[in-house]
Write a protein that holds these residues in place. Structure first.
Motif, short mmCIF file in Angstrom:
data_model
loop_
_atom_site.label_atom_id
_atom_site.label_comp_id
_atom_site.label_asym_id
_atom_site.label_seq_id
_atom_site.Cartn_x
_atom_site.Cartn_y
_atom_site.Cartn_z
N LYS A 40 19.84 34.55 28.02
CA LYS A 40 20.43 35.48 28.99
C LYS A 40 19.51 35.68 30.18
CE LYS A 40 22.09 40.23 29.43
NZ LYS A 40 22.31 41.52 28.71
N LEU A 41 18.21 35.91 29.90
CA LEU A 41 17.26 36.11 31.00
C LEU A 41 17.05 34.83 31.80
CD1 LEU A 41 14.60 38.37 29.25
CD2 LEU A 41 16.41 39.05 30.83
N CYS A 42 17.12 33.67 31.11
CA CYS A 42 17.01 32.40 31.84
C CYS A 42 18.18 32.24 32.81
CB CYS A 42 16.96 31.23 30.86
SG CYS A 42 16.91 29.62 31.63
N GLY A 43 19.38 32.60 32.35
CA GLY A 43 20.53 32.53 33.26
C GLY A 43 20.37 33.46 34.46
N GLN A 44 19.86 34.68 34.20
CA GLN A 44 19.63 35.60 35.31
C GLN A 44 18.58 35.06 36.27
OE1 GLN A 44 18.62 39.37 33.57
NE2 GLN A 44 20.66 39.70 32.68
N MET A 96 16.22 21.29 42.29
CA MET A 96 15.96 20.44 41.13
C MET A 96 15.29 21.22 40.01
SD MET A 96 14.54 17.10 43.16
CE MET A 96 13.78 16.50 41.66
N LEU A 97 14.34 22.10 40.36
CA LEU A 97 13.64 22.89 39.34
C LEU A 97 14.61 23.80 38.59
CD1 LEU A 97 11.05 23.99 37.99
CD2 LEU A 97 10.85 25.58 39.91
N PHE A 98 15.54 24.46 39.30
CA PHE A 98 16.48 25.34 38.63
C PHE A 98 17.43 24.55 37.72
CE2 PHE A 98 15.86 28.08 42.61
CZ PHE A 98 14.82 28.76 42.01
N ASP A 99 17.86 23.38 38.16
CA ASP A 99 18.72 22.55 37.31
C ASP A 99 17.98 22.13 36.04
OD1 ASP A 99 20.27 20.86 40.14
OD2 ASP A 99 20.68 22.79 39.19
N GLN A 100 16.72 21.70 36.19
CA GLN A 100 15.96 21.28 35.02
C GLN A 100 15.65 22.46 34.10
OE1 GLN A 100 12.58 19.34 36.76
NE2 GLN A 100 13.72 17.51 37.33
N THR A 101 15.43 23.65 34.66
CA THR A 101 15.22 24.85 33.85
C THR A 101 16.47 25.17 33.04
OG1 THR A 101 13.65 25.70 35.47
CG2 THR A 101 14.61 27.28 33.93
N GLN A 102 17.63 25.07 33.68
CA GLN A 102 18.90 25.32 32.99
C GLN A 102 19.06 24.37 31.81
OE1 GLN A 102 20.83 27.80 34.18
NE2 GLN A 102 22.49 27.65 32.71
N ARG A 103 18.74 23.09 32.04
CA ARG A 103 18.87 22.12 30.96
C ARG A 103 17.83 22.34 29.87
NH1 ARG A 103 19.63 18.44 35.32
NH2 ARG A 103 17.49 17.73 35.07
N GLN A 108 19.22 23.40 25.51
CA GLN A 108 18.58 23.04 24.24
C GLN A 108 18.68 24.16 23.21
OE1 GLN A 108 14.81 21.10 24.30
NE2 GLN A 108 15.10 20.24 26.33
N LEU A 109 18.45 25.42 23.64
CA LEU A 109 18.55 26.52 22.69
C LEU A 109 19.99 26.77 22.27
CD1 LEU A 109 15.96 29.04 24.18
CD2 LEU A 109 15.65 27.37 22.35
N THR A 110 20.93 26.56 23.18
CA THR A 110 22.34 26.68 22.81
C THR A 110 22.72 25.63 21.77
OG1 THR A 110 22.87 27.56 25.00
CG2 THR A 110 24.70 26.69 23.70
N ASN A 111 22.21 24.42 21.95
CA ASN A 111 22.47 23.37 20.95
C ASN A 111 21.90 23.74 19.60
OD1 ASN A 111 23.75 21.83 22.88
ND2 ASN A 111 21.93 20.68 23.43
#
Length: 706
Positions: A40-44, A96-103, A108-111
């Motif tokens: 949740k905090l990562c998404g924010q 690019m950093l935000f996209d890689q952070t999202q992935r 990974q944690l959702t998986n």
């Protein structure tokens, strides 16, 4: 290491197992809650970062508009343009950093949760249900009377079946809990590691970008320092002028601008009487210019010519009306009455207009008496041709007007060692590959040496693509300008890192990788001798080691071979691709020794600039300077001695001394430009010098015989 659930204890269903199971379930629930909080905090954070990027983009747009406002100031415009381009690239790195952070974090944690949590919950639900059934079966079995053998037998069978089912679900539940405890460590650490790797790549890209902007920043710093000095001096001049004007003219009197040296030209405010019946007076700005009297009613209105030719006018003071300080201009067609603010201004205007009339008559007489000399020829003024910027020259190469990797038009970036041009997005991907694979430079912001620009023209996108895209792979399509960044990055890595599209040797002799590398190294050495840049690039793409020592050529490297062959561009190409400038052969001679031996002045200059050791001695104890003296290479001797003198001066001045002597830099710059633009001059001088030395040696030999 955390303890796992014991399967033996699970079968016994002991209190110790129940205690361990409760602890594992509590850990599972706590970990699930914390993982959901992190996601949740990562998404924010990603949303806030994207908002920051959008605001930064708006700021850069405003900065671009600000550049247009300062388009007349070259210094400010250049600074703002360079920083704007750098910040645009930095915004792409942040995206690019935000996209890689999202992935890295969220996906990974959702998986991890989606793979284990639903199955564990379903199994636990069945485990609890069967446990309740087992408790009921145990109670029923204990309550059957011994006098009812049939009921006792049925209760025993039911208890046995229920216990087996319970043990089966309990073992499955324990296995899933243990697998989750083992896997969650790997996934969590992998997620955090991926996030830190993305951060490392982001700051590395930013460091490379700012490092490339260092020359421009130094230039801007010097311009800023000079601008500060000029600003201070200008402010002092303005203050002095302000004080002088205040003391001289700020007296409340009307001000006019009069220049007696220019035929009495004058400017200032006057009242003009209308020629209509109401005879109104209007205050206007008057001036004399090009033998005309011009006036303007307002700064918003275009000036109007009142009298076309002052030679046809007369000016006189007017005393017959009630208003003071009036004078009149008369011509054949019309007359005009004007009024000044004071008597002194009226006399100044009358004298100035009369002076303009007299000057116009004198100019007419002078033009009539002047005769044009027809036999005189003007002396032409020779202008030195200005060197075209790196952008204009580099785009002249074959295919260089489009990005080498995606085909976007008007590229503004290039790779020094590959000899290609690229767009800004592909340049960011090239930066992430590392400087050992691609050295990215700006064609508009960075400074380029002549030999580096020539590499871009001789190699170019078409040549490099014919090497690195020679063998296309089925299923892989070259990206277009509209392709996603992921597709472009995948293509560039396949192309330059893995070299999937490079043509491979098909014969069995090259099946061995080491043998193929040796053959590629031999081809690189032979191509360096003759200066064939295309063959050199092909050999490097085929896996040739740039610093490989050729055993059949006394351990010489390709750089030494280029120094022997005399190709300046081959030498520069190898240096840009990682060739070590001070490697030596079996006789202790390096590239600088070879260039001095064979009289290649341009290469000596280039190698010295790239850090060649001029004091290195071969097995006979000869350094490059002694070789140049022995072979009577006057230009090379001059260069080496100047380089040695500059180094000694720099060492003597200590840490805070100047970096290089200006005379030394000027000489090196002259030799570099001559070697790049007009190498025949160096060749002719060397040939003439060799002929003279041969004649002298012949005369000395004849003298000894006599």
């Amino acid at each position: 290491m955390d303890t796992l659930l014991d399967f033996e204890e699970c079968i016994r269903d002991s209190p110790a197992f129940r205690k361990s199971l409760d602890r594992c379930e509590n850990d599972f629930t706590e970990l699930e809650n914390r993982v959901e909080k992190v996601m949740k905090l990562c998404g924010q954070m990603v949303e806030a970062g994207q908002s920051y990027t959008n605001c930064n983009q708006l700021f850069l747009s405003a900065l671009s508009e600000f550049m247009v406002y300062h388009k007349s100031d070259g210094v400010i415009l250049s600074c703002l343009r360079q920083f704007n381009q750098g910040l645009q690239e930095m915004i792409q790195f942040q995206t690019m950093l935000f996209d890689q952070t999202q992935r890295a974090i969220t996906q990974q944690l959702t998986n991890l949760l989606s793979r284990f949590v639903p199955q564990i919950r379903d199994t636990r639900r069945e485990f609890v249900r069967i446990g309740d059934d087992l408790e009921a079966a145990v109670l029923k079995n204990t309550q059957v009377s011994r006098h009812k053998p049939a009921d006792a037998e049925r209760a025993s069978h039911l208890l046995l079946a229920t216990r087996k089912c319970y043990q089966h679900f309990a073992l499955d539940y324990c296995l899933q809990m243990n697998n989750f405890k083992v896997q969650q460590k790997l996934d969590v650490l992998n997620s955090v590691f991926s996030y830190f790797h993305a951060q490392n790549t982001f700051f590395h890209q930013g460091f490379d970008l700012l490092k490339d902007l260092e020359p421009s920043m130094k230039t801007m710093a010097s311009q800023l320092s000079q601008l500060s000095i000029d600003c201070t001096a200008k402010r002092k001049d303005l203050e002095n002028t302000h004080l002088l004007v205040q003391q001289r003219d700020a007296s409340g009197d009307a001000v006019i601008v009069c220049n007696p040296s220019d035929g009495g030209t004058i400017q200032g405010y006057l009242f003009k009487r209308s020629r209509k019946k109401n005879k109104t007076w209007k205050r206007c700005w008057f001036s004399t210019e090009n033998n005309q009297l011009i006036y303007s009613k307002s700064h918003k209105v275009q000036a109007v010519v009142l009298f076309d030719d002052l030679r046809l006018c007369a000016v006189k003071s007017l005393e017959a009306i009630d208003r003071r300080f009036c004078f009149e201009l008369l011509s054949v067609q019309k007359c005009c009455v004007l009024q000044a603010d004071t008597e002194e201004l009226k006399l100044a205007w009358i004298n100035a207009v009369q002076g303009c009339i007299d000057m116009a008559y004198r100019d007419q007489i002078a033009n009539q008496n002047t005769q044009v000399k027809k036999n005189s020829t003007p002396v032409p003024v020779l202008k030195q041709p200005s060197h075209a910027p790196a952008l204009g020259v580099a785009l002249q190469g074959n295919g260089n007007r489009r990005c080498c990797d995606c085909g976007e038009a008007e590229p503004r970036w290039a790779s020094l060692n590959l000899g290609i041009t690229m767009c800004i997005e592909c340049s960011g991907i090239h930066r992430s590959l590392g400087v050992h694979l691609s050295k990215v430079r700006s064609l508009t912001l960075d400074s380029w040496e002549p030999e580096q620009v020539k590499l871009q023209c001789i190699l170019g996108n078409d040549v490099i693509n014919s090497i690195y895209e020679c063998n296309p792979v089925d299923g892989l399509q070259k990206p277009s300008p509209n392709s996603s960044r992921h597709d472009k990055e995948q293509w560039i890595r396949f192309k330059y890192v893995e070299k999937r599209f490079v043509k491979r040797q098909s014969d069995s002799a090259d099946a061995d990788i080491e043998t193929a590398k040796l053959r590629a190294g031999e081809k690189l050495y032979q191509a360096s001798l003759i200066g064939d840049l295309v063959a050199m690039a092909t050999a490097l793409a085929a896996g040739a080691e740039v610093n490989w020592s050729n055993p059949e050529q006394e351990g010489r490297t390709a750089l030494i071979g280029s120094a022997i062959g005399g190709s300046l561009l081959a030498c520069e190409f190898l240096l840009q691709n990682g060739a070590k400038v001070n490697l030596r052969d079996q006789h202790g001679q390096g590239a600088l020794h070879a260039a001095a031996t064979h009289g290649h002045t341009g290469q000596v200059c280039l190698l010295l600039k790239r850090g060649a050791n001029q004091y290195a001695a071969d097995e006979r104890g000869n350094d490059p300077l002694s070789i140049a003296v022995e072979t009577a290479q006057a230009d090379i001797v001059t260069l080496l001695r100047m380089a040695r003198m500059n180094e000694e001066m720099r060492d003597s001045e200590g840490f805070f001394g100047s970096v290089d002597d200006e005379t030394f830099q000027d000489i090196f710059r002259d030799f570099s430009n001559m070697a790049s633009h007009d190498p025949e001059k160096l060749s002719r001088r060397q040939f003439a010098r060799s002929a003279e030395d041969g004649a002298v040696n012949k005369q000395e030999g004849e003298g000894e015989e006599n």
